[in-house]
Design a protein around this motif. Structure first.
Motif, mmCIF file in Angstrom:
data_model
loop_
_atom_site.group_PDB
_atom_site.id
_atom_site.type_symbol
_atom_site.label_atom_id
_atom_site.label_comp_id
_atom_site.label_asym_id
_atom_site.label_seq_id
_atom_site.Cartn_x
_atom_site.Cartn_y
_atom_site.Cartn_z
ATOM 1 N N ASP A 3 -6.295 -3.018 -3.941
ATOM 2 C CA ASP A 3 -6.155 -4.072 -2.951
ATOM 3 C C ASP A 3 -4.706 -4.357 -2.635
ATOM 4 N N ASP A 4 -3.815 -3.430 -2.901
ATOM 5 C CA ASP A 4 -2.404 -3.659 -2.625
ATOM 6 C C ASP A 4 -2.112 -3.721 -1.138
ATOM 7 N N ALA A 5 -3.118 -3.417 -0.300
ATOM 8 C CA ALA A 5 -2.928 -3.574 1.139
ATOM 9 C C ALA A 5 -2.622 -5.022 1.488
ATOM 10 N N ALA A 6 -2.859 -5.950 0.529
ATOM 11 C CA ALA A 6 -2.518 -7.353 0.765
ATOM 12 C C ALA A 6 -1.030 -7.551 0.903
ATOM 13 N N VAL A 7 -0.232 -6.571 0.490
ATOM 14 C CA VAL A 7 1.223 -6.648 0.638
ATOM 15 C C VAL A 7 1.693 -5.426 1.425
ATOM 16 N N PRO A 8 1.201 -5.242 2.669
ATOM 17 C CA PRO A 8 1.474 -4.005 3.401
ATOM 18 C C PRO A 8 2.941 -3.807 3.744
ATOM 19 N N ASP A 9 3.721 -4.880 3.815
ATOM 20 C CA ASP A 9 5.118 -4.741 4.207
ATOM 21 C C ASP A 9 6.043 -4.450 3.034
ATOM 22 N N LEU A 10 5.507 -4.456 1.805
ATOM 23 C CA LEU A 10 6.346 -4.184 0.646
ATOM 24 C C LEU A 10 6.780 -2.728 0.664
ATOM 25 N N ARG A 11 8.055 -2.477 0.419
ATOM 26 C CA ARG A 11 8.595 -1.125 0.467
ATOM 27 C C ARG A 11 8.004 -0.248 -0.629
ATOM 28 N N ALA A 12 7.625 0.970 -0.282
ATOM 29 C CA ALA A 12 7.134 1.945 -1.249
ATOM 30 C C ALA A 12 8.312 2.725 -1.828
ATOM 31 N N SER A 13 8.159 3.150 -3.074
ATOM 32 C CA SER A 13 9.203 3.925 -3.742
ATOM 33 C C SER A 13 8.878 5.408 -3.682
ATOM 34 N N ASP A 14 9.829 6.242 -4.111
ATOM 35 C CA ASP A 14 9.577 7.680 -4.187
ATOM 36 C C ASP A 14 8.430 7.977 -5.145
ATOM 37 N N ALA A 15 8.341 7.219 -6.249
ATOM 38 C CA ALA A 15 7.253 7.428 -7.202
ATOM 39 C C ALA A 15 5.900 7.108 -6.571
ATOM 40 N N ASP A 16 5.834 6.072 -5.731
ATOM 41 C CA ASP A 16 4.593 5.743 -5.033
ATOM 42 C C ASP A 16 4.162 6.898 -4.131
ATOM 43 N N ARG A 17 5.117 7.436 -3.369
ATOM 44 C CA ARG A 17 4.786 8.540 -2.472
ATOM 45 C C ARG A 17 4.327 9.774 -3.248
ATOM 46 N N GLU A 18 4.969 10.020 -4.404
ATOM 47 C CA GLU A 18 4.601 11.191 -5.186
ATOM 48 C C GLU A 18 3.199 11.030 -5.778
ATOM 49 N N ARG A 19 2.802 9.811 -6.156
ATOM 50 C CA ARG A 19 1.450 9.601 -6.673
ATOM 51 C C ARG A 19 0.403 9.894 -5.600
ATOM 52 N N VAL A 20 0.683 9.466 -4.369
ATOM 53 C CA VAL A 20 -0.246 9.745 -3.275
ATOM 54 C C VAL A 20 -0.291 11.243 -2.994
ATOM 55 N N ALA A 21 0.868 11.907 -3.023
ATOM 56 C CA ALA A 21 0.905 13.347 -2.796
ATOM 57 C C ALA A 21 0.074 14.097 -3.838
ATOM 58 N N GLU A 22 0.082 13.623 -5.082
ATOM 59 C CA GLU A 22 -0.689 14.274 -6.140
ATOM 60 C C GLU A 22 -2.188 14.144 -5.875
ATOM 61 N N VAL A 23 -2.621 12.983 -5.373
ATOM 62 C CA VAL A 23 -4.025 12.803 -5.020
ATOM 63 C C VAL A 23 -4.413 13.783 -3.913
ATOM 64 N N LEU A 24 -3.520 13.964 -2.923
ATOM 65 C CA LEU A 24 -3.814 14.893 -1.839
ATOM 66 C C LEU A 24 -3.917 16.332 -2.347
ATOM 67 N N ARG A 25 -3.037 16.705 -3.283
ATOM 68 C CA ARG A 25 -3.103 18.068 -3.824
ATOM 69 C C ARG A 25 -4.433 18.288 -4.561
ATOM 70 N N ASP A 26 -4.864 17.279 -5.320
ATOM 71 C CA ASP A 26 -6.137 17.395 -6.019
ATOM 72 C C ASP A 26 -7.293 17.507 -5.018
ATOM 73 N N ALA A 27 -7.227 16.712 -3.942
ATOM 74 C CA ALA A 27 -8.291 16.741 -2.937
ATOM 75 C C ALA A 27 -8.350 18.096 -2.243
ATOM 76 N N LEU A 28 -7.189 18.704 -2.003
ATOM 77 C CA LEU A 28 -7.164 20.045 -1.401
ATOM 78 C C LEU A 28 -7.791 21.061 -2.346
ATOM 79 N N ALA A 29 -7.411 20.995 -3.624
ATOM 80 C CA ALA A 29 -7.927 21.960 -4.595
ATOM 81 C C ALA A 29 -9.436 21.837 -4.757
ATOM 82 N N GLU A 30 -9.987 20.621 -4.593
ATOM 83 C CA GLU A 30 -11.422 20.401 -4.769
ATOM 84 C C GLU A 30 -12.214 20.587 -3.480
#
Length: 235
Positions: A3-30
């Motif tokens: 539910d972090d969409a409740a703070v949509p304007d909060l800046r994302a970090s490089d670690a946040d982007r990398e976590r999302v990228a890892e989910v995408l890689r898993d989704a591609l592999a599956e």
């Protein structure tokens, strides 16, 4: 996603982007994403600046038991980087003056609770990217008379600009950007007459190198995924 969409304007970090990228890689592999979708979403991920831009990228991917839920919540960590940079004390120096000359405050130094900068027919640079802070809120008072002061802050720091300009000005572009939990708040105040005070948000060289390496790794992942796809289609 959480539910972090409740703070949509909060800046994302490089670690946040990398976590999302890892989910995408898993989704591609599956097989949950095809190559075109993966490439499009990965590009969106590395372009995203806020949680609001990251949240939709994995919203339609399963979390429970299949793809791990990705939390983008920024929780204060007592031993985190920001907590370690609020050190108390008096600060390395409390003022800087440039008269027909220039000054610099950069590298490893301690920003006091109140720092005063004066530039008269001169210029100064105040770089906070590698600095520690005497308090969670510091004020930099700038007086630019036919001169200029340039302030550089790292990502994650909240900036509030309250200066007054007459035939001059204070840069307001970074005002209103939410800070990360535990990060200091920097108030920029003062007076500019035929001069200016600029505020720029910028990564350190080390952070820029790390971001470059991460982008290079992402491109390598894309190339490898394309090769895997071609091999699969060839069978």
């Amino acid at each position: 996603m959480t539910d972090d969409a409740a703070v949509p304007d909060l800046r994302a970090s490089d670690a946040d982007r990398e976590r999302v990228a890892e989910v995408l890689r898993d989704a591609l592999a599956e097989g949950r994403l095809d190559m075109a979708e993966f490439e499009e979403r990965l590009e969106q991920t590395y372009r995203a600046r806020t949680y609001g831009e990251l949240a939709p990228i994995t919203r339609d991917l399963p979390a429970a038991g299949l793809v791990p839920a990705v939390s983008l919540r920024k929780e204060p960590v007592p031993d985190g980087a920001w907590a370690g940079r609020t050190v108390g004390g008096q600060g390395s120096s409390s003022w800087a003056v440039a008269v027909l000359s220039g000054f610099q405050r950069k590298g490893r130094w301690v920003v006091p609770r109140r720092f005063t900068a004066v530039a008269f027919w001169g210029g100064g640079e105040i770089d906070l990217r590698e600095a520690d802070f005497a308090a969670g809120e510091v004020e930099i008072s700038c007086f630019a008379i036919m001169g200029g002061v340039h302030i550089v802050v790292p990502p994650g720091v909240e900036v509030v600009v309250r200066g007054i300009g007459i035939m001059g000005g204070f840069d307001q572009r970074e005002t209103g950007v939410p800070g990360e939990p535990g990060a200091p708040r920097v108030i920029v105040s003062g007076f500019a007459f035929w001069g200016g005070v600029g505020v720029e948000r910028k990564l350190t060289r080390a952070a820029r190198r790390q971001a470059k390496l991460e982008r290079r790794a992402a491109r390598a992942d894309l190339r490898e995924a394309r090769r895997d796809r071609h091999r699969h289609l060839g069978h």
